[in-house]
Design a protein around this motif. Sequence first.
Motif, PDB file in Angstrom:
ATOM      1  N   CYS A  23       0.815  -1.041   0.067  1.00  0.00           N
ATOM      2  CA  CYS A  23      -0.007   0.107   0.054  1.00  0.00           C
ATOM      3  C   CYS A  23       0.831   1.152   0.027  1.00  0.00           C
ATOM      4  N   THR A  24       0.114   2.358  -0.430  1.00  0.00           N
ATOM      5  CA  THR A  24       1.178   3.561  -0.516  1.00  0.00           C
ATOM      6  C   THR A  24       0.499   4.706   0.029  1.00  0.00           C
ATOM      7  N   GLY A  25       0.957   5.844   0.197  1.00  0.00           N
ATOM      8  CA  GLY A  25       0.482   6.913   0.733  1.00  0.00           C
ATOM      9  C   GLY A  25      -0.507   7.798  -0.362  1.00  0.00           C
ATOM     10  N   ASN A  26      -0.677   8.866   0.155  1.00  0.00           N
ATOM     11  CA  ASN A  26      -1.601  10.023  -0.361  1.00  0.00           C
ATOM     12  C   ASN A  26      -0.915  10.579  -1.752  1.00  0.00           C
ATOM     13  N   GLU A  27      -0.246   9.982  -2.482  1.00  0.00           N
ATOM     14  CA  GLU A  27       0.556  10.625  -3.562  1.00  0.00           C
ATOM     15  C   GLU A  27      -0.088  11.251  -4.649  1.00  0.00           C
ATOM     16  N   THR A  28       0.290  12.321  -5.211  1.00  0.00           N
ATOM     17  CA  THR A  28      -0.275  12.780  -6.421  1.00  0.00           C
ATOM     18  C   THR A  28       0.912  13.214  -7.383  1.00  0.00           C
ATOM     19  N   THR A  29       0.804  12.930  -8.648  1.00  0.00           N
ATOM     20  CA  THR A  29       1.901  13.194  -9.534  1.00  0.00           C
ATOM     21  C   THR A  29       1.227  13.853 -10.777  1.00  0.00           C
ATOM     22  N   PRO A  30       2.143  14.622 -11.476  1.00  0.00           N
ATOM     23  CA  PRO A  30       1.703  15.349 -12.725  1.00  0.00           C
ATOM     24  C   PRO A  30       0.890  14.328 -13.535  1.00  0.00           C
ATOM     25  N   GLU A  31      -0.106  14.712 -14.389  1.00  0.00           N
ATOM     26  CA  GLU A  31      -1.025  13.803 -15.140  1.00  0.00           C
ATOM     27  C   GLU A  31       0.119  13.401 -16.368  1.00  0.00           C
ATOM     28  N   GLN A  32      -0.054  11.772 -16.606  1.00  0.00           N
ATOM     29  CA  GLN A  32       0.688  11.086 -17.706  1.00  0.00           C
ATOM     30  C   GLN A  32      -0.105  10.420 -18.510  1.00  0.00           C
ATOM     31  N   PRO A  33       0.303  10.156 -19.593  1.00  0.00           N
ATOM     32  CA  PRO A  33      -0.700   9.381 -20.379  1.00  0.00           C
ATOM     33  C   PRO A  33      -0.952   8.036 -19.758  1.00  0.00           C
ATOM     34  N   GLY A  34      -2.103   7.463 -20.055  1.00  0.00           N
ATOM     35  CA  GLY A  34      -2.394   6.154 -19.390  1.00  0.00           C
ATOM     36  C   GLY A  34      -1.949   5.030 -20.424  1.00  0.00           C
ATOM     37  N   SER A  35      -1.549   4.133 -20.016  1.00  0.00           N
ATOM     38  CA  SER A  35      -1.195   2.787 -21.098  1.00  0.00           C
ATOM     39  C   SER A  35      -2.626   2.237 -21.626  1.00  0.00           C
ATOM     40  N   ALA A  36      -2.305   2.649 -23.016  1.00  0.00           N
ATOM     41  CA  ALA A  36      -3.475   2.302 -23.978  1.00  0.00           C
ATOM     42  C   ALA A  36      -3.759   0.835 -24.039  1.00  0.00           C
ATOM     43  N   SER A 362     -10.553   3.953   3.349  1.00  0.00           N
ATOM     44  CA  SER A 362      -9.846   4.360   4.473  1.00  0.00           C
ATOM     45  C   SER A 362     -10.069   6.093   4.618  1.00  0.00           C
ATOM     46  N   VAL A 363     -10.333   6.201   5.985  1.00  0.00           N
ATOM     47  CA  VAL A 363     -10.724   7.705   5.968  1.00  0.00           C
ATOM     48  C   VAL A 363      -9.179   8.395   5.824  1.00  0.00           C
ATOM     49  N   LYS A 364      -8.085   7.795   5.851  1.00  0.00           N
ATOM     50  CA  LYS A 364      -6.862   8.396   5.626  1.00  0.00           C
ATOM     51  C   LYS A 364      -6.697   8.795   4.015  1.00  0.00           C
ATOM     52  N   ALA A 365      -7.283   8.086   3.283  1.00  0.00           N
ATOM     53  CA  ALA A 365      -7.364   8.244   1.722  1.00  0.00           C
ATOM     54  C   ALA A 365      -7.664   9.827   1.296  1.00  0.00           C
ATOM     55  N   GLY A 366      -8.484  10.337   1.936  1.00  0.00           N
ATOM     56  CA  GLY A 366      -8.946  11.884   1.775  1.00  0.00           C
ATOM     57  C   GLY A 366      -9.794  11.938   0.690  1.00  0.00           C
ATOM     58  N   LYS A 367     -10.436  13.090   0.421  1.00  0.00           N
ATOM     59  CA  LYS A 367     -11.476  13.391  -0.428  1.00  0.00           C
ATOM     60  C   LYS A 367     -11.110  13.273  -1.804  1.00  0.00           C
ATOM     61  N   ASP A 368     -10.197  13.356  -2.290  1.00  0.00           N
ATOM     62  CA  ASP A 368      -9.667  13.418  -3.799  1.00  0.00           C
ATOM     63  C   ASP A 368      -9.779  11.887  -4.098  1.00  0.00           C
ATOM     64  N   LYS A 369      -9.144  11.192  -3.182  1.00  0.00           N
ATOM     65  CA  LYS A 369      -9.054   9.495  -3.587  1.00  0.00           C
ATOM     66  C   LYS A 369     -10.262   8.984  -3.375  1.00  0.00           C
ATOM     67  N   ILE A 370     -10.921   9.298  -2.424  1.00  0.00           N
ATOM     68  CA  ILE A 370     -12.529   8.818  -2.217  1.00  0.00           C
ATOM     69  C   ILE A 370     -13.414   9.067  -3.555  1.00  0.00           C
ATOM     70  N   ILE A 371     -13.244  10.246  -4.095  1.00  0.00           N
ATOM     71  CA  ILE A 371     -14.166  10.440  -5.307  1.00  0.00           C
ATOM     72  C   ILE A 371     -13.439   9.720  -6.172  1.00  0.00           C
ATOM     73  N   ARG A 372     -12.176   9.304  -6.311  1.00  0.00           N
ATOM     74  CA  ARG A 372     -11.584   8.897  -7.611  1.00  0.00           C
ATOM     75  C   ARG A 372     -11.829   7.271  -7.366  1.00  0.00           C
ATOM     76  N   ILE A 373     -11.685   6.757  -6.156  1.00  0.00           N
ATOM     77  CA  ILE A 373     -12.127   5.485  -5.750  1.00  0.00           C
ATOM     78  C   ILE A 373     -13.828   5.042  -6.316  1.00  0.00           C
ATOM     79  N   LEU A 374     -14.354   6.019  -5.946  1.00  0.00           N
ATOM     80  CA  LEU A 374     -15.895   5.806  -6.158  1.00  0.00           C
ATOM     81  C   LEU A 374     -16.081   5.899  -7.645  1.00  0.00           C
ATOM     82  N   SER A 375     -15.256   6.772  -8.410  1.00  0.00           N
ATOM     83  CA  SER A 375     -15.610   6.776  -9.824  1.00  0.00           C
ATOM     84  C   SER A 375     -15.108   5.438 -10.379  1.00  0.00           C
ATOM     85  N   MET A 376     -14.010   4.760  -9.882  1.00  0.00           N
ATOM     86  CA  MET A 376     -13.295   3.682 -10.359  1.00  0.00           C
ATOM     87  C   MET A 376     -14.489   2.494 -10.005  1.00  0.00           C
ATOM     88  N   LEU A 377     -15.242   2.374  -8.932  1.00  0.00           N
ATOM     89  CA  LEU A 377     -16.156   1.492  -8.644  1.00  0.00           C
ATOM     90  C   LEU A 377     -17.227   1.560  -9.390  1.00  0.00           C
TER      91      LEU A 377
END
Length: 530
Positions: A23-36, A362-377
């Motif tokens: 598992c990793t922390g709450n990291e954000t990196t600049p946008e990169q092209p996704g693997s197609a 996890s509450v540790k994920a924070g708002k941005d990750k919560i939204i991204r995870i719910l989007s993923m689901l």
Amino acid sequence: MQRKRLVFPVLAAMLGLGALSGCTGNETTPEQPGSAAGGNPSAQGSKFPSKLKISMFNQGTFNAAAPVPSREEDVQRQMLESAMNIDLNMVIPQAGQATTKLNTLIAGGDIPDLIFLKTRTDLAQYDDQGILADLTPYMDQFPELKKRFSEDSWDAMKYKGKIIAVPGYDNVNGVRSLFIRNDWLKKLNLQVPTTPDELFEVMKAFTERDPDGNGKKDTYGFIGGMNKEGVLQTYGFDVLMWMFGVNPPNAIDVKDNKPVLLFTDPRMKEALTYINRMMEAKVVDPDWVTMNTPDLLDQKLFKGKVGVMVRDARRLEPDAQQKMQEVGGEVPEWIIIPPMKGPYGDQILETKTYQSNSWAISVKAGKDKIIRILSMLEYLFTDEKVYPHYAYGVEGIHWKLVDGKVKNIIPELTKEVKDKYAWVDHYKFPRRGDDAEYFSFKNPKTAEAFTNNQQYVMPTLPGAGLTDDPNDSKAAERVRYINETLIKFMSGKEPLSNWDTYIKTLETKFDLQKYTDHITAQLKQQGYIK
């Protein structure tokens, strides 16, 4: 009874994703092209401008031993990461070590962002520890995800007035079916029964009128059983009880804003009277007392000496038909019929299995990750274009388009190919529980029966999600007494004239009122009782 509307899907089954790094922390990196993933519906890129690292703890896979491919080979992972603009890191614990592994991660402060939990008890426990995020403020942003699961599944995700998880995967219902010998019906010039009384007369005729024509009185109208703990549920007698709107052994409903204990309800007495009538008429195969595994009931089905049973719809499949030929010397004309419509209008095969598994964040994920995870689901569970890629596997290997429709071709694969691509089982949790194509039925009648059965699966009863009172010292003994007494009533070992004595014993010896007060408090907390 207060029933919540059942929205089909229904489901048991596969879940999980590939086991990769920790598992990793709450990291954000600049946008990169996704693997197609060439030709895949996610290759157009993500709507999210910044990439997030998402860690997932997935103990629900049905194939934890399957190898995990590299990202370059893992088409499903490529699609998911491209669509959501994420770097997905997943942990799949070894069988039997999930709880220890998760608790170790939590204790070390390395809490996964997304956590699959198998029971409501675990869900409540981790929330009480302050580990899980409250998802209530976010859910209105994900209407398709909310529609994907039935209301009772979402009810199971609530705790202390909050939504703290997303349903893990669909449980499977509607496979259990009411079988009847259609060739015997024809031989005796009988119609398919539709009511309890008609069913009784058919079972009586199957017992007394030599339907197999061998000149011997060696056939029976019905057989059921009970598991090794003496519980009647899922072995056939429960479907008879459902004709009267009740279910063993400890089912709880709500009516008129009060809990209804179905094991003490007057309708249970009616159900037991009906089954006792069957016993007295000797239409029940006396071997029912030894039928404590599904395999034993299957043997009765294969031998063909019983006219009505509750079995898995897949017994219409070719391999089961071959077993009938081998064991009984013939392939009987078994058909699957709707459950009987009872005196109170109930027509029930079973209740929807309680949604015990879940995806918590996890509450540790924070708002941005919560939204991204719910989007993923939401993407995984509701995007029709990607559905076959996750539910079935790799296009061209596990499924293909035939006349514009998805065809699951898993049964046609060789063992070598199945083993090579075994890792796709880690991604199958979005599959719908009522998806007949997913199960790859070979006999069209199996798929038809499975689909038809869905209308007779009623919503989960309110009592399904209740937890035991840790201070109830009589709980286990009370359950045992209920099970044993119901069996005695239906078998005739205890006269039904002693029904009131049974109720009185529960009240005086087994603290029924204290038990009722405990479940009433929980039902109020969950909103079933106002």
